[in-house]
Design a protein around this motif. Sequence first.
Motif, short mmCIF file in Angstrom:
data_model
loop_
_atom_site.label_atom_id
_atom_site.label_comp_id
_atom_site.label_asym_id
_atom_site.label_seq_id
_atom_site.Cartn_x
_atom_site.Cartn_y
_atom_site.Cartn_z
N LEU A 18 0.83 -1.21 0.00
CA LEU A 18 0.00 0.00 0.00
C LEU A 18 0.86 1.26 0.00
CD1 LEU A 18 -3.07 -0.69 2.32
CD2 LEU A 18 -3.10 0.01 -0.08
N ALA A 34 1.83 1.70 -3.53
CA ALA A 34 0.63 2.11 -4.26
C ALA A 34 0.36 3.59 -4.05
CB ALA A 34 -0.57 1.28 -3.80
N ALA A 59 -4.22 -3.37 -3.59
CA ALA A 59 -3.75 -1.98 -3.64
C ALA A 59 -3.91 -1.36 -5.02
CB ALA A 59 -2.29 -1.90 -3.19
N LYS A 111 -7.22 0.38 -5.37
CA LYS A 111 -7.22 1.73 -4.77
C LYS A 111 -6.58 2.74 -5.71
CE LYS A 111 -5.97 4.30 -0.59
NZ LYS A 111 -6.42 5.51 -1.20
#
Length: 174
Positions: A52, A55, A80, A83
């Motif tokens: 994350l 990301a 991720a 997102k």
Amino acid sequence: MIGIKEIDDIAVFDFELTSETIEKLMDGIQQLVVRNPEAKMFVYFSSTGGSLAHAQILLDYLNKVQNNVFLAAFHQISSAAFKIFVDFRGEKMVMPYCFATVHEGTKELISRELKDRESFDYFMYTDIMEEMSADMGLFYKKHLTDDELLKICNGKDVYLNTKRLRDILDEDKN
């Protein structure tokens, strides 16, 4: 939707989100933008996910150069990567036959692997995971249905097909 004549370059990102893979994509976009600040890169984007933190770095960069990027999700945008795709503020589309896997994360698995609950590593990891869980909770509430949220809360993966991904994009436009 963007026309082919408006595209100056094409990139395919089909990797796990790591420092090496995101750096390669960002470098390619940056080289194009330096040559021509008005240039547009069509990025085919697929990933099983990854860190994350990585990301977020890629998302921040893509949003900075959003006028130079058209993001096209293909194959899968999971974890991720989901997102990144949803929070990207530039032009984007979902290609046919694309799906996403959305889940809570691996907090419980990794926390169990950290045996010494008094260690700095355990403290830092659980603290970071608490913050991440709160952030992702807000993100999921914005984009997922109550049924999808319930599955995630019960520790299940949520699978989103092409139509559902396109619906999420349409909801964001409104």
